[in-house]
Design an enzyme around this catalytic site. Structure first.
Site, PDB file in Angstrom:
ATOM      1  N   GLU A  59       3.470 -58.974 -54.953  1.00 27.49           N
ATOM      2  CA  GLU A  59       4.132 -59.591 -56.112  1.00 27.49           C
ATOM      3  C   GLU A  59       5.352 -58.766 -56.530  1.00 27.49           C
ATOM      4  O   GLU A  59       6.398 -59.318 -56.880  1.00 27.49           O
ATOM      5  CB  GLU A  59       3.181 -59.674 -57.318  1.00 27.49           C
ATOM      6  CG  GLU A  59       1.922 -60.463 -57.082  1.00 27.49           C
ATOM      7  CD  GLU A  59       0.769 -59.609 -56.569  1.00 27.49           C
ATOM      8  OE1 GLU A  59       1.003 -58.748 -55.684  1.00 27.49           O
ATOM      9  OE2 GLU A  59      -0.360 -59.796 -57.038  1.00 27.49           O
ATOM     10  N   CYS A  91      -0.047 -55.396 -61.118  1.00 29.44           N
ATOM     11  CA  CYS A  91       0.867 -56.498 -60.803  1.00 29.44           C
ATOM     12  C   CYS A  91       0.999 -57.438 -61.987  1.00 29.44           C
ATOM     13  O   CYS A  91       2.043 -58.056 -62.180  1.00 29.44           O
ATOM     14  CB  CYS A  91       0.360 -57.264 -59.587  1.00 29.44           C
ATOM     15  SG  CYS A  91       0.479 -56.258 -58.114  1.00 29.44           S
ATOM     16  N   ARG A 190      -5.658 -55.631 -31.172  1.00 27.06           N
ATOM     17  CA  ARG A 190      -5.806 -54.209 -31.520  1.00 27.06           C
ATOM     18  C   ARG A 190      -4.813 -53.804 -32.599  1.00 27.06           C
ATOM     19  O   ARG A 190      -5.138 -53.005 -33.477  1.00 27.06           O
ATOM     20  CB  ARG A 190      -5.569 -53.336 -30.279  1.00 27.06           C
ATOM     21  CG  ARG A 190      -6.717 -53.336 -29.309  1.00 27.06           C
ATOM     22  CD  ARG A 190      -6.382 -52.457 -28.116  1.00 27.06           C
ATOM     23  NE  ARG A 190      -7.398 -52.544 -27.086  1.00 27.06           N
ATOM     24  CZ  ARG A 190      -7.209 -52.213 -25.818  1.00 27.06           C
ATOM     25  NH1 ARG A 190      -6.025 -51.766 -25.417  1.00 27.06           N
ATOM     26  NH2 ARG A 190      -8.193 -52.314 -24.951  1.00 27.06           N
ATOM     27  N   ASP A 206     -14.649 -46.549 -17.161  1.00 29.39           N
ATOM     28  CA  ASP A 206     -13.332 -47.210 -17.061  1.00 29.39           C
ATOM     29  C   ASP A 206     -12.145 -46.307 -17.417  1.00 29.39           C
ATOM     30  O   ASP A 206     -11.018 -46.642 -17.083  1.00 29.39           O
ATOM     31  CB  ASP A 206     -13.266 -48.422 -18.001  1.00 29.39           C
ATOM     32  CG  ASP A 206     -14.173 -49.548 -17.558  1.00 29.39           C
ATOM     33  OD1 ASP A 206     -14.682 -49.471 -16.416  1.00 29.39           O
ATOM     34  OD2 ASP A 206     -14.369 -50.494 -18.345  1.00 29.39           O
ATOM     35  N   PRO A 276     -21.753 -53.223 -22.809  1.00 27.84           N
ATOM     36  CA  PRO A 276     -22.927 -54.050 -23.074  1.00 27.84           C
ATOM     37  C   PRO A 276     -24.037 -53.331 -23.843  1.00 27.84           C
ATOM     38  O   PRO A 276     -24.751 -53.964 -24.619  1.00 27.84           O
ATOM     39  CB  PRO A 276     -23.410 -54.450 -21.672  1.00 27.84           C
ATOM     40  CG  PRO A 276     -22.707 -53.553 -20.721  1.00 27.84           C
ATOM     41  CD  PRO A 276     -21.446 -53.122 -21.371  1.00 27.84           C
ATOM     42  N   THR A 277     -24.165 -52.023 -23.659  1.00 29.73           N
ATOM     43  CA  THR A 277     -25.243 -51.297 -24.340  1.00 29.73           C
ATOM     44  C   THR A 277     -24.949 -51.155 -25.829  1.00 29.73           C
ATOM     45  O   THR A 277     -25.791 -51.486 -26.679  1.00 29.73           O
ATOM     46  CB  THR A 277     -25.432 -49.894 -23.702  1.00 29.73           C
ATOM     47  OG1 THR A 277     -25.587 -50.057 -22.294  1.00 29.73           O
ATOM     48  CG2 THR A 277     -26.650 -49.194 -24.264  1.00 29.73           C
ATOM     49  N   LEU A 278     -23.750 -50.702 -26.136  1.00 25.85           N
ATOM     50  CA  LEU A 278     -23.381 -50.532 -27.548  1.00 25.85           C
ATOM     51  C   LEU A 278     -23.302 -51.897 -28.247  1.00 25.85           C
ATOM     52  O   LEU A 278     -23.770 -52.048 -29.375  1.00 25.85           O
ATOM     53  CB  LEU A 278     -22.047 -49.783 -27.670  1.00 25.85           C
ATOM     54  CG  LEU A 278     -21.620 -49.452 -29.096  1.00 25.85           C
ATOM     55  CD1 LEU A 278     -22.627 -48.535 -29.787  1.00 25.85           C
ATOM     56  CD2 LEU A 278     -20.231 -48.831 -29.132  1.00 25.85           C
TER      57      LEU A 278
HETATM   58  N1  LIG Z   1     -15.321 -56.601 -19.215  1.00 28.78           N
HETATM   59  C1  LIG Z   1     -15.437 -56.060 -20.396  1.00 28.78           C
HETATM   60  O1  LIG Z   1     -15.067 -56.684 -21.389  1.00 28.78           O
HETATM   61  C2  LIG Z   1     -16.029 -54.688 -20.531  1.00 28.78           C
HETATM   62  C3  LIG Z   1     -15.877 -54.012 -21.739  1.00 28.78           C
HETATM   63  C4  LIG Z   1     -16.450 -52.758 -21.866  1.00 28.78           C
HETATM   64  C5  LIG Z   1     -17.203 -52.229 -20.835  1.00 28.78           C
HETATM   65  N2  LIG Z   1     -17.337 -52.897 -19.658  1.00 28.78           N
HETATM   66  C6  LIG Z   1     -18.141 -52.329 -18.575  1.00 28.78           C
HETATM   67  O2  LIG Z   1     -19.379 -51.856 -19.124  1.00 28.78           O
HETATM   68  C7  LIG Z   1     -19.848 -50.788 -18.313  1.00 28.78           C
HETATM   69  C8  LIG Z   1     -20.352 -49.671 -19.223  1.00 28.78           C
HETATM   70  O3  LIG Z   1     -21.535 -50.125 -19.824  1.00 28.78           O
HETATM   71  P1  LIG Z   1     -22.368 -49.230 -20.852  1.00 28.78           P
HETATM   72  O4  LIG Z   1     -23.395 -50.144 -21.434  1.00 28.78           O
HETATM   73  O5  LIG Z   1     -22.790 -47.973 -20.226  1.00 28.78           O
HETATM   74  O6  LIG Z   1     -21.240 -48.864 -21.936  1.00 28.78           O
HETATM   75  P2  LIG Z   1     -21.221 -48.650 -23.499  1.00 28.78           P
HETATM   76  O7  LIG Z   1     -22.029 -49.642 -24.212  1.00 28.78           O
HETATM   77  O8  LIG Z   1     -19.800 -48.514 -23.829  1.00 28.78           O
HETATM   78  O9  LIG Z   1     -21.869 -47.204 -23.677  1.00 28.78           O
HETATM   79  C9  LIG Z   1     -23.235 -47.027 -23.815  1.00 28.78           C
HETATM   80  C10 LIG Z   1     -23.455 -45.773 -24.607  1.00 28.78           C
HETATM   81  O10 LIG Z   1     -23.173 -45.989 -25.980  1.00 28.78           O
HETATM   82  C11 LIG Z   1     -23.832 -45.015 -26.730  1.00 28.78           C
HETATM   83  N3  LIG Z   1     -24.544 -45.517 -27.898  1.00 28.78           N
HETATM   84  C12 LIG Z   1     -24.248 -45.175 -29.165  1.00 28.78           C
HETATM   85  N4  LIG Z   1     -25.073 -45.730 -30.029  1.00 28.78           N
HETATM   86  C13 LIG Z   1     -25.938 -46.444 -29.338  1.00 28.78           C
HETATM   87  C14 LIG Z   1     -27.049 -47.213 -29.702  1.00 28.78           C
HETATM   88  N5  LIG Z   1     -27.444 -47.382 -30.968  1.00 28.78           N
HETATM   89  N6  LIG Z   1     -27.736 -47.810 -28.735  1.00 28.78           N
HETATM   90  C15 LIG Z   1     -27.357 -47.665 -27.463  1.00 28.78           C
HETATM   91  N7  LIG Z   1     -26.297 -46.926 -27.062  1.00 28.78           N
HETATM   92  C16 LIG Z   1     -25.608 -46.312 -27.991  1.00 28.78           C
HETATM   93  C17 LIG Z   1     -24.783 -44.311 -25.798  1.00 28.78           C
HETATM   94  O11 LIG Z   1     -24.110 -43.113 -25.447  1.00 28.78           O
HETATM   95  P3  LIG Z   1     -24.803 -41.721 -25.019  1.00 28.78           P
HETATM   96  O12 LIG Z   1     -25.676 -42.062 -23.874  1.00 28.78           O
HETATM   97  O13 LIG Z   1     -23.631 -40.890 -24.673  1.00 28.78           O
HETATM   98  O14 LIG Z   1     -25.525 -41.221 -26.222  1.00 28.78           O
HETATM   99  C18 LIG Z   1     -24.878 -45.258 -24.619  1.00 28.78           C
HETATM  100  O15 LIG Z   1     -25.218 -44.640 -23.435  1.00 28.78           O
HETATM  101  C19 LIG Z   1     -18.684 -50.365 -17.438  1.00 28.78           C
HETATM  102  O16 LIG Z   1     -18.948 -50.796 -16.110  1.00 28.78           O
HETATM  103  C20 LIG Z   1     -17.517 -51.112 -17.979  1.00 28.78           C
HETATM  104  O17 LIG Z   1     -16.617 -51.446 -16.976  1.00 28.78           O
HETATM  105  C21 LIG Z   1     -16.759 -54.113 -19.499  1.00 28.78           C
END
Ligand SMILES: NC(=O)c1ccc[n+]([C@@H]2O[C@H](COP(=O)([O-])OP(=O)(O)OC[C@H]3O[C@@H](n4cnc5c(N)ncnc54)[C@H](OP(=O)(O)O)[C@@H]3O)[C@@H](O)[C@H]2O)c1
Length: 346
Positions: A59, A91, A190, A206, A276-278
């Protein structure tokens, strides 16, 4: 309100929403706000937006742009004018001092400190109307409104996968699953958020840069904070260790705790970029508000799924509501809401 005036004010509000959008990624912990000043004959005599926290509010910028023409004018603004003194003055006082006749705003300010602006203006004899184009104005401020309600940043989980939902091949290769247009769009996303977040797994496999760049590699003006979650050590040679363009935060802890501390640091929007994990951990904890999936027209038949969960049966699936489907280059982009976002709609 006469229909010609209504049409002019609608146009002005659309313009104000567009102006507000320009502040995305730069105003946190403040909202984004846009404002347009209309003379009594409906001509635009001033406009402005909140460009960064600590800087002048929309404003004030618009009133300065209008100068003396603000007298007797209508100010169209996306958010209720604030009634409090923060880093800048209220304002409402600027509007009163400028002697405007009417204020039209879209969304009420939900914060205890800044609310009440409408009442202050009315008490000063200014005509006030609210709710014009409220949905559009709320959408542009979605992250901020969500953060005000929940104390957590708004989390958008973005991933790129094949049509069969694979984000990496069995040998781990995953770069450039999606096309150039999708990747360029991710860089623009981003540039509009406060932080991007990945797990250590993604960084170790990666080695992403996670900065916001144009196609030619030039960094965008705004760089989000890069957040790497997990306990494993990231080598000094990793690209996220290079802080010449953007800062990186390495954190270990439960997702909710990490998000709460980011909120405390002023982060209102997070782009979760895997892996996928996070993503699975955040999804299970109900901390993902929006999903943006780029589906490439390719099939792998094997490899990593977009998200890792311990789901055993169909009824445990996370149900989403699709809000947009569009093509981006040769890919399909699906935007969807989770119930955690839906439950918080007001
Ligand atoms: N195509 C896409 O869009 C894309 C995007 C991203 C990744 N990727 C692929 O994904 C793969 C990696 O997968 P990822 O699952 O290992 O990667 P991630 O999810 O990035 O990392 C997993 C790590 O996150 C941490 N973490 C922190 N808090 C957590 C919680 N509450 N629960 C579980 N984990 C937690 C842990 O680290 P610590 O073990 O160190 O404690 C765990 O090992 C690669 O091959 C990559 O190329 C693809």
């Amino acid at each position: 309100v006469p229909s010609a005036t209504r049409a002019t004010e609608l146009d002005a509000m659309r313009r104000a929403v567009g102006l507000a959008e320009r502040g995305l990624g730069r105003t946190s912990p403040n909202p984004v706000v846009g404002a347009v000043v209309l003379a009594s004959d409906g001509t635009v005599v001033g406009e402005g937006f909140h460009a960064q926290a600590g800087g002048p509010h929309a404003e004030v910028v618009a009133l300065a742009d209008a100068g003396r023409r603000a007298r007797g004018a209508t100010v169209v603004v996306t958010l209720e004018p604030c009634a409090h003194t923060g880093r800048t003055g209220p304002c409402t006082q600027a509007l009163i001092d400028a002697d405007v006749a009417r204020v039209v705003y879209a969304v009420s300010d939900p914060t205890a400190a800044a609310a009440g602006g409408a009442g202050v203006l009315q008490a000063a004899g200014i005509e006030v109307e609210s709710g014009l184009l409220a949905a559009e104005a709320a959408a542009v401020n979605e992250a901020w409104l969500h953060a005000e309600r929940t104390g957590l940043p708004f989390v958008t989980w973005k991933y790129a996968s094949t049509l069969d939902g694979r984000i990496a091949a069995p040998d781990g290769t995953s770069r450039w699953i999606s096309g150039a247009e999708s990747r360029a769009e991710v860089h623009r996303l981003r540039a509009q958020v406060d932080a991007v977040m990945v797990g250590t797994g993604t960084v170790l496999v990666d080695d992403p840069e996670l900065t916001a760049r144009a196609a030619d590699g030039t960094p965008h003006e705004h760089q989000p904070l890069r957040v790497v979650v997990g306990s494993r050590t990231i080598p000094p040679t990793a690209k996220v260790r290079d802080e010449s363009v953007a800062r990186t935060l390495f954190v270990d802890g439960e997702p909710a705790e990490v998000l709460r501390s980011l909120h405390a640091e002023g982060v209102r929007s997070v782009l979760l970029e895997g892996g996928p994990t996070l993503a699975g951990a955040l999804l299970r904890a109900g901390l993902v508000d929006q999903v943006v999936a780029y589906l490439a027209p390719t099939l792998l038949g094997a490899g990593l799924a977009a998200v890792t969960t311990d789901v055993a049966t169909l009824t445990d699936a996370t149900a989403l509501t699709v809000t947009d489907v569009t093509t981006v280059g040769g890919d399909v982009r699906i935007t969807a809401r989770t119930s955690s976002a839906r439950n918080q709609e007001h």
